[in-house]
Design an enzyme around this catalytic site. Sequence first.
Site, PDB file in Angstrom:
ATOM      1  N   ALA A  19       1.125  -1.264   0.622  1.00 53.14           N
ATOM      2  CA  ALA A  19      -0.086  -0.146  -0.126  1.00 53.14           C
ATOM      3  C   ALA A  19       1.075   1.425   0.253  1.00 53.14           C
ATOM      4  O   ALA A  19       2.263   1.768   0.087  1.00 53.14           O
ATOM      5  CB  ALA A  19      -0.976  -0.677   1.347  1.00 53.14           C
ATOM      6  N   GLY A  78       1.280  -5.191   1.140  1.00 52.45           N
ATOM      7  CA  GLY A  78      -0.144  -5.240  -0.162  1.00 52.45           C
ATOM      8  C   GLY A  78       0.076  -5.795  -1.828  1.00 52.45           C
ATOM      9  O   GLY A  78      -0.587  -6.475  -2.858  1.00 52.45           O
ATOM     10  N   GLU A 112       0.156  -9.236  -1.243  1.00 54.31           N
ATOM     11  CA  GLU A 112      -2.141  -9.813  -0.549  1.00 54.31           C
ATOM     12  C   GLU A 112      -1.833  -9.607  -1.679  1.00 54.31           C
ATOM     13  O   GLU A 112      -2.503 -10.668  -1.968  1.00 54.31           O
ATOM     14  CB  GLU A 112      -2.116  -8.817   0.524  1.00 54.31           C
ATOM     15  N   GLU A 149       4.154  -5.025   6.991  1.00 52.76           N
ATOM     16  CA  GLU A 149       3.040  -4.132   7.644  1.00 52.76           C
ATOM     17  C   GLU A 149       3.533  -3.735   9.727  1.00 52.76           C
ATOM     18  O   GLU A 149       3.088  -2.508   9.674  1.00 52.76           O
ATOM     19  CB  GLU A 149       1.513  -4.500   8.047  1.00 52.76           C
TER      20      GLU A 149
HETATM   21  C1  3H9 Z   1       0.475  -2.446   3.211  1.00 56.91           C
HETATM   22  O1  3H9 Z   1       0.678  -3.010   2.215  1.00 56.91           O
HETATM   23  C2  3H9 Z   1      -0.891  -2.012   4.083  1.00 56.91           C
HETATM   24  C3  3H9 Z   1      -1.762  -3.459   3.382  1.00 56.91           C
HETATM   25  O2  3H9 Z   1      -1.789  -4.761   3.942  1.00 56.91           O
HETATM   26  C4  3H9 Z   1      -3.215  -3.684   3.536  1.00 56.91           C
HETATM   27  C5  3H9 Z   1      -3.618  -2.485   2.275  1.00 56.91           C
HETATM   28  C6  3H9 Z   1      -4.761  -2.176   2.876  1.00 56.91           C
HETATM   29  N1  3H9 Z   1       4.348   3.633   0.267  1.00 56.91           N
HETATM   30  O3  3H9 Z   1      13.123   2.861   0.735  1.00 56.91           O
HETATM   31  P1  3H9 Z   1      14.061   3.054  -0.412  1.00 56.91           P
HETATM   32  C7  3H9 Z   1       9.058   5.111  -0.972  1.00 56.91           C
HETATM   33  S1  3H9 Z   1       1.667  -1.246   4.069  1.00 56.91           S
HETATM   34  C8  3H9 Z   1       4.458   4.984  -0.811  1.00 56.91           C
HETATM   35  O4  3H9 Z   1      14.630   5.071   0.063  1.00 56.91           O
HETATM   36  P2  3H9 Z   1      15.259   1.420  -0.591  1.00 56.91           P
HETATM   37  C9  3H9 Z   1      10.402   5.428   0.067  1.00 56.91           C
HETATM   38  O5  3H9 Z   1      10.020   6.310   0.815  1.00 56.91           O
HETATM   39  C10 3H9 Z   1       3.089  -1.461   3.168  1.00 56.91           C
HETATM   40  N2  3H9 Z   1       5.871   4.692  -0.572  1.00 56.91           N
HETATM   41  O6  3H9 Z   1      14.215   2.252  -0.863  1.00 56.91           O
HETATM   42  C11 3H9 Z   1      10.810   6.799  -0.726  1.00 56.91           C
HETATM   43  O7  3H9 Z   1      10.755   7.626  -1.197  1.00 56.91           O
HETATM   44  P3  3H9 Z   1      11.523   9.012  -1.662  1.00 56.91           P
HETATM   45  C12 3H9 Z   1       3.978  -2.251   3.229  1.00 56.91           C
HETATM   46  C13 3H9 Z   1       7.414   4.182  -0.586  1.00 56.91           C
HETATM   47  O8  3H9 Z   1      15.188   0.182  -1.744  1.00 56.91           O
HETATM   48  C14 3H9 Z   1      11.504   5.330  -2.250  1.00 56.91           C
HETATM   49  O9  3H9 Z   1       9.550   4.878  -2.207  1.00 56.91           O
HETATM   50  N3  3H9 Z   1       4.808  -2.348   3.042  1.00 56.91           N
HETATM   51  C15 3H9 Z   1       7.297   2.692  -0.155  1.00 56.91           C
HETATM   52  O10 3H9 Z   1      16.881   1.283   0.336  1.00 56.91           O
HETATM   53  C16 3H9 Z   1      12.332   4.663  -2.105  1.00 56.91           C
HETATM   54  O11 3H9 Z   1      12.366   3.733  -1.007  1.00 56.91           O
HETATM   55  C17 3H9 Z   1       5.963  -1.512   3.389  1.00 56.91           C
HETATM   56  O12 3H9 Z   1       6.031  -1.121   4.498  1.00 56.91           O
HETATM   57  C18 3H9 Z   1       5.273   2.561   0.183  1.00 56.91           C
HETATM   58  N4  3H9 Z   1       4.987   1.589   1.073  1.00 56.91           N
HETATM   59  O13 3H9 Z   1      14.296   0.145  -0.124  1.00 56.91           O
HETATM   60  C19 3H9 Z   1       7.780  -1.565   2.298  1.00 56.91           C
HETATM   61  N5  3H9 Z   1       7.503   2.415  -0.040  1.00 56.91           N
HETATM   62  O14 3H9 Z   1      12.498   8.494  -2.845  1.00 56.91           O
HETATM   63  C20 3H9 Z   1       7.889  -0.209   2.986  1.00 56.91           C
HETATM   64  C21 3H9 Z   1       9.108   2.486   0.014  1.00 56.91           C
HETATM   65  O15 3H9 Z   1      10.664  10.438  -1.733  1.00 56.91           O
HETATM   66  N6  3H9 Z   1       9.370  -0.116   1.998  1.00 56.91           N
HETATM   67  N7  3H9 Z   1       8.445   4.263  -0.051  1.00 56.91           N
HETATM   68  O16 3H9 Z   1      12.898   9.250   0.152  1.00 56.91           O
HETATM   69  C22 3H9 Z   1      10.145  -0.411   1.910  1.00 56.91           C
HETATM   70  O17 3H9 Z   1      11.048  -0.767   3.475  1.00 56.91           O
HETATM   71  C23 3H9 Z   1      11.377  -0.160   1.541  1.00 56.91           C
HETATM   72  O18 3H9 Z   1      10.966   1.450   1.175  1.00 56.91           O
HETATM   73  C24 3H9 Z   1      12.169  -0.821   0.079  1.00 56.91           C
HETATM   74  C25 3H9 Z   1      12.963  -0.259  -0.555  1.00 56.91           C
HETATM   75  C26 3H9 Z   1      12.590  -2.317   0.800  1.00 56.91           C
HETATM   76  C27 3H9 Z   1      10.762  -1.426  -0.170  1.00 56.91           C
END
Ligand code: 3H9
Length: 692
Positions: free
Chosen positions: A66, A105, A108, A128
């Site tokens: 998400a 998500g 999912e 999450e």
């Molecule tokens: C969910 O899915 C809820 C569902 O179960 C239910 C729904 C009903 N959204 O970290 P980075 C951005 S909850 C928006 O620097 P990396 C991040 O801010 C979600 N933005 O790169 C950054 O932006 P900026 C569950 C996001 O390679 C850019 O992407 N998922 C999101 O070191 C690059 O990120 C998570 O919790 C997002 N979901 O790491 C995953 N994710 O360039 C959370 C990233 O403007 N994300 N951004 O600063 C992570 O753990 C790491 O970002 C990831 C990449 C491992 C993906």
Amino acid sequence: MKTINDTVKITNTNGIAIVEINAPPVNALGAKVRKGIFEAIHHVLEIEDVKAIVISCQGRTFSVGADINEFGKPRIPPSLPDVLSVIENSEKPIIVAIHGMALGGGLELAMAAHYRIAAHNAHCGLPEVNLGILPGAGGTQRLPRLVGVQKALEFITSGKKISASTALKMGLVDKLVDPNGLLEEAVKYAQGIVANNSPLKKIRELTDKVSSDKNYSEIFDKFRTENARKFRGFLAPEYIIRAIEAAVSLPFDEGMALERNLLDELLAGPQTAALRHVFFAERKSGKIPKTSSDNHVASILKVGVIGAGTMGGGIAMNFLNIGLPVVIMDMSQTALERGRVTIRKNYENSLRRGKITERQIDDRMALLSGTIELSDMADCDLVIEAVFENLEIKKSIFTQLDGIAKPGAILATNTSYLNVDEIAAVTNRPEYVIGLHFFSPANIMRLLEIVKASKTNDLCLATAASLAKRIDKVGVVVGNGWGFVGNRILQARQGEAEKLILEGASPWNVDKVLYDFGFPMGPFQMRDLVGLDVGWNKNDTSSRTVREILNEMGRHGQKTNGGFYDYDDQRTRTPSKIAETVIIDFAKKHNIVRRDISDHEIHDRTLFAMVNEGAKILEEGIAACASDIDTVWVTGYGWPKYLGGPMFWADQIGLKKVVNTLLDLEKRFGDHFKPAALLIKLAEEGGSFATE
Ligand code: 3H9
């Protein structure tokens, strides 16, 4: 080809429709993407020629879930569960093609499809929990049906990513393929399904894995008990357990409804905002403000570390782990050998936990060389000094190093509080001198304070920030002031804690209040663990503080079975009568009147002292923004993550209230509680640290 919107398009190859998501950087499932997928699936279901559907993502990764930026805002339909329901209920087979990461998500979505194929270097996870929520699009209902209750409990509450091969073993994905041919393979796979008329595998219909656990409520209770310590203070793990219990005890649709309610409760609760703040703060701290040297980083091909002790060895491991050769220097072969043995032992511990292979240990150890000659640092691109905290010794090392290191080499000190400018000043290259403050154990702790001294150039800073990312540290750029950010705030808290025990609180009371607040341990327990003798000089000690006296008595903390607490051989601690007597005698000698001190007073004095110090640090520009202070304290000093960090916590209380509390503390306990000018200004303007 049909374009649904600028994030989703459809292409058609021989009866297989490819629904392709393209929402850089990470294909988050924001409103536009959800609508795009929803419409795309409906669209292809109407096309008679299309026999199966492949969902794939463009860019560096499959979807990571998400869009976190949408949390806390009104929901825009279609919801993710609704989109996934369309996927699952499609009468044409849907196959997802996973590359990079399928997280939250995103995973999912993959589980709602009928088949999953993944690049063999992909990763999957439901992170999450790290954001204080649960997988709210069926993850808690589908995963246990697919992999069983115990694995689902572990997987979802840990939030950890697993490799594609582990996912295959668990049954989470059906096939692994070469990353280069992923899409072609997915199409071929889809064609095979069509040709064989294979059934639509709907996870919602699987019952064997959950029905066997139906009558075993003890699985959940056991899991709660076993993880009580790890989950302490966090709300989301308990909600996840309850949702998985529902997957066992309720029909799928009822379980989905309960999952939704639990998600909504968490979203409305206090922790997720703090955890999202931590997520974004960490990302922000790693970014160096745009400078003329944008994108320029020095190439670091060899690293030198001075000091083969615990710190130096831990620092060296970070670079060995990413395949860089490291030369480590100490005064004697014995010290070098001791350092080498410790490094190998650490790696062997990782081997035992299944984190690395024997081969990796050999490869890493082969990159390590030792020397007793500083001159062997001549071909290093980065040299990190990690000797003990003595300014004169550090200056002498830097003077020599300056004459040895090649031009352009970065010279770093691992000091945790000394003046980096004074160290830089002894060299002819102060612009190449920087502080790299690792935290012990340096191979494990994620925080790295990158200290910008007054002449440190942008290239050095950008190189340090990029290196921090490479070695998987959270790098926070801080200014050059005593104790930088972390230790300076620690000192403010410690100072107050020490006053409190003289005025009548016991060390165990102070520790308990801070433990109950959410820290993993209180200040005195921490002192004992680190060693009371760290920073104590046996040649310059004259019973000036309780700590000096305890050290003079040979009570250096856990390692000598006694400090503020007594320890048995299993390191179980009990409050020490000896330490208590030392404290009482010291107070008497210094005419400090002892009285009963409430938990409330301990709470306010220790925690508001930290917030006030944080505000001063901001005011002085030692931290670039309040969220950097939060990052330092959450990643390096055990501030409870679900409270967001000291500055976020202060914002939640309201800065007016913070100032009033400080004014009251100032009246009762002295000038050091005088609120920082910045705090007063923000409180008067109705502002906050977040918007400063
Ligand atoms: C969910 O899915 C809820 C569902 O179960 C239910 C729904 C009903 N959204 O970290 P980075 C951005 S909850 C928006 O620097 P990396 C991040 O801010 C979600 N933005 O790169 C950054 O932006 P900026 C569950 C996001 O390679 C850019 O992407 N998922 C999101 O070191 C690059 O990120 C998570 O919790 C997002 N979901 O790491 C995953 N994710 O360039 C959370 C990233 O403007 N994300 N951004 O600063 C992570 O753990 C790491 O970002 C990831 C990449 C491992 C993906």
